[in-house]
Design a protein around this motif. Structure first.
Motif, PDB file in Angstrom:
ATOM      1  N   GLU A 139       0.838  -1.197   0.000  1.00 29.08           N
ATOM      2  CA  GLU A 139       0.000   0.000   0.000  1.00 29.08           C
ATOM      3  C   GLU A 139       0.873   1.245   0.000  1.00 29.08           C
ATOM      4  O   GLU A 139       1.955   1.262   0.587  1.00 29.08           O
ATOM      5  N   THR A 140       0.367   2.299  -0.657  1.00 29.84           N
ATOM      6  CA  THR A 140       1.067   3.583  -0.738  1.00 29.84           C
ATOM      7  C   THR A 140       0.202   4.657  -0.116  1.00 29.84           C
ATOM      8  O   THR A 140      -1.011   4.708  -0.346  1.00 29.84           O
ATOM      9  N   LEU A 141       0.831   5.508   0.682  1.00 33.09           N
ATOM     10  CA  LEU A 141       0.137   6.577   1.387  1.00 33.09           C
ATOM     11  C   LEU A 141       0.736   7.914   0.976  1.00 33.09           C
ATOM     12  O   LEU A 141       1.955   8.106   1.044  1.00 33.09           O
ATOM     13  N   ALA A 142      -0.110   8.836   0.526  1.00 35.03           N
ATOM     14  CA  ALA A 142       0.350  10.183   0.200  1.00 35.03           C
ATOM     15  C   ALA A 142       0.583  10.950   1.491  1.00 35.03           C
ATOM     16  O   ALA A 142      -0.269  10.974   2.383  1.00 35.03           O
ATOM     17  N   LEU A 143       1.732  11.599   1.583  1.00 36.16           N
ATOM     18  CA  LEU A 143       2.090  12.373   2.766  1.00 36.16           C
ATOM     19  C   LEU A 143       1.989  13.873   2.511  1.00 36.16           C
ATOM     20  O   LEU A 143       2.101  14.663   3.432  1.00 36.16           O
ATOM     21  N   GLY A 144       1.818  14.248   1.274  1.00 39.19           N
ATOM     22  CA  GLY A 144       1.730  15.640   0.874  1.00 39.19           C
ATOM     23  C   GLY A 144       1.765  15.705  -0.631  1.00 39.19           C
ATOM     24  O   GLY A 144       1.716  14.684  -1.320  1.00 39.19           O
ATOM     25  N   MET A 145       1.863  16.914  -1.163  1.00 37.52           N
ATOM     26  CA  MET A 145       1.815  17.091  -2.612  1.00 37.52           C
ATOM     27  C   MET A 145       2.953  16.367  -3.317  1.00 37.52           C
ATOM     28  O   MET A 145       2.795  15.859  -4.419  1.00 37.52           O
ATOM     29  N   GLU A 146       4.129  16.298  -2.681  1.00 41.72           N
ATOM     30  CA  GLU A 146       5.310  15.738  -3.335  1.00 41.72           C
ATOM     31  C   GLU A 146       5.851  14.490  -2.653  1.00 41.72           C
ATOM     32  O   GLU A 146       6.854  13.937  -3.118  1.00 41.72           O
ATOM     33  N   ASP A 147       5.223  14.057  -1.597  1.00 36.27           N
ATOM     34  CA  ASP A 147       5.804  13.011  -0.767  1.00 36.27           C
ATOM     35  C   ASP A 147       4.845  11.851  -0.578  1.00 36.27           C
ATOM     36  O   ASP A 147       3.639  12.056  -0.422  1.00 36.27           O
ATOM     37  N   GLU A 148       5.396  10.634  -0.570  1.00 36.69           N
ATOM     38  CA  GLU A 148       4.578   9.452  -0.319  1.00 36.69           C
ATOM     39  C   GLU A 148       5.442   8.361   0.275  1.00 36.69           C
ATOM     40  O   GLU A 148       6.673   8.419   0.263  1.00 36.69           O
ATOM     41  N   VAL A 149       4.768   7.355   0.829  1.00 33.11           N
ATOM     42  CA  VAL A 149       5.467   6.208   1.392  1.00 33.11           C
ATOM     43  C   VAL A 149       4.774   4.939   0.916  1.00 33.11           C
ATOM     44  O   VAL A 149       3.544   4.893   0.803  1.00 33.11           O
ATOM     45  N   THR A 150       5.563   3.929   0.609  1.00 38.69           N
ATOM     46  CA  THR A 150       5.054   2.618   0.223  1.00 38.69           C
ATOM     47  C   THR A 150       5.545   1.594   1.236  1.00 38.69           C
ATOM     48  O   THR A 150       6.743   1.549   1.549  1.00 38.69           O
ATOM     49  N   ALA A 151       4.632   0.800   1.751  1.00 41.06           N
ATOM     50  CA  ALA A 151       4.990  -0.242   2.711  1.00 41.06           C
ATOM     51  C   ALA A 151       5.322  -1.539   1.978  1.00 41.06           C
ATOM     52  O   ALA A 151       4.687  -1.869   0.968  1.00 41.06           O
ATOM     53  N   VAL A 152       6.314  -2.248   2.472  1.00 42.95           N
ATOM     54  CA  VAL A 152       6.688  -3.553   1.933  1.00 42.95           C
ATOM     55  C   VAL A 152       6.815  -4.542   3.083  1.00 42.95           C
ATOM     56  O   VAL A 152       6.838  -4.158   4.255  1.00 42.95           O
ATOM     57  N   ARG A 153       6.909  -5.800   2.747  1.00 45.45           N
ATOM     58  CA  ARG A 153       7.016  -6.840   3.768  1.00 45.45           C
ATOM     59  C   ARG A 153       8.385  -6.807   4.450  1.00 45.45           C
ATOM     60  O   ARG A 153       9.378  -6.400   3.863  1.00 45.45           O
TER      61      ARG A 153
END
Length: 284
Positions: A139-153
């Motif tokens: 899953e990927t979560l937007a943190l702001g206009m230019e930033d995001e995080v993707t979770a991995v196992r």
């Protein structure tokens, strides 16, 4: 991607108060698996353990959890934080005595935790559901206009899921306006890991290197990458820089820093290994 490791004078609190990066990202080690990441737009903590709660918990039983190093910054001296990320539910990564007072100081902050551990996080902190964002692998979560995080196992010796199929252990791939930072969480090598990391295209990887042993496993203490495994995975994934961490906190579960330095000196090839250290700003 340019990289520099810059020593600063004075305390971490003073360095953070002096200003924020105008471009790129700056990383600071908080001990164990903890990091502060600042881009000037957004400021994140990953796995902060800034209390002494485990020493109290294990004062008269089990392995001593006295800190080998003091917290590099007091919670009261932290600058405003936008997000905290916890890779899993173990207290040196999800510490109620750290998370709750930070949340009290910065009510707008959100704490991102594995979906499998939202309930545990609420129990540890006493915070309400609005304080947390649950995330699962892929899953990927937007943190702001230019930033995001993707979770991995992540495999803290094992790949584990809860009864709803959510992963207990995660790593996080941060894309901060094109600066890519990967925190693996506590993990050992597992099948499919390389392709998951390669898809994130990290500029820098934050890998644990304390290893594992049968004696600790028998006591219920799961382990991590060995130093050689961390370097091997980073090289296989063509990661330019590796910061070795998860050492120097608890005497029963660490690695001699000299071993990390010796490995770094002996390395040849494109991957650069550094030992995470206090008093250093890692700049990308």
């Amino acid at each position: 991607m340019a990289f520099a490791a810059l020593r600063f004078s004075g305390t971490l609190a003073r360095r953070l108060a002096a200003g924020r990066p105008e471009r790129g990202a700056s990383l600071y080690w908080l001990g164990q698996a903890g990091f502060l990441i600042d881009t000037g737009r957004i400021r994140l903590l990953v796995d902060p353990y800034l209390s002494d709660s485990l020493a109290e918990k294990y004062r008269h039983r089990g392995f001593s959890h006295e800190r080998m190093m003091p917290p590099p910054i007091e919670i009261a001296d932290l600058p405003p934080i936008d997000f905290i990320f916890c890779t899993h539910f173990h207290t040196d990564h999800m510490d109620g005595a750290t998370l709750a007072p930070i949340a009290e100081r910065f009510p707008a902050m959100r704490i991102v935790v594995p979906k499998a551990s939202v309930g545990v996080a609420r129990e540890k902190t006493g915070l309400g559901p609005d304080s947390f964002i649950g995330i699962d692998a892929d899953e990927t979560l937007a943190l702001g206009m230019e930033d995001e995080v993707t979770a991995v196992r992540a495999a803290h010796e094992e790949l584990k899921r809860d009864e709803d199929g959510h992963h207990l252990f995660l790593g996080y791939g941060f894309d901060l306006a094109g600066v890519r930072v990967f925190h693996s969480g506590d993990t050992i090598p597992f099948e499919g890991q390389r392709s998951e990391i390669e898809a994130l295209r990290p500029d820098i990887a934050l890998f644990p290197v304390n290893g594992r042993s049968e004696a600790l496993r028998s006591a219920g203490i799961a382990g991590n990458f060995t130093l050689d495994e961390a370097v091997s995975v980073a090289s296989a994934c063509a990661i330019p820089v590796v910061l070795a961490h998860h050492y120097g906190m608890f005497a029963f579960n660490t690695i001699a820093p000299e071993r990390i330095d010796a490995k770094a000196t002996a390395l040849t090839g494109p991957t650069r290994l550094l030992r995470a250290r206090e008093g250093i700003e890692y700049r990308l």
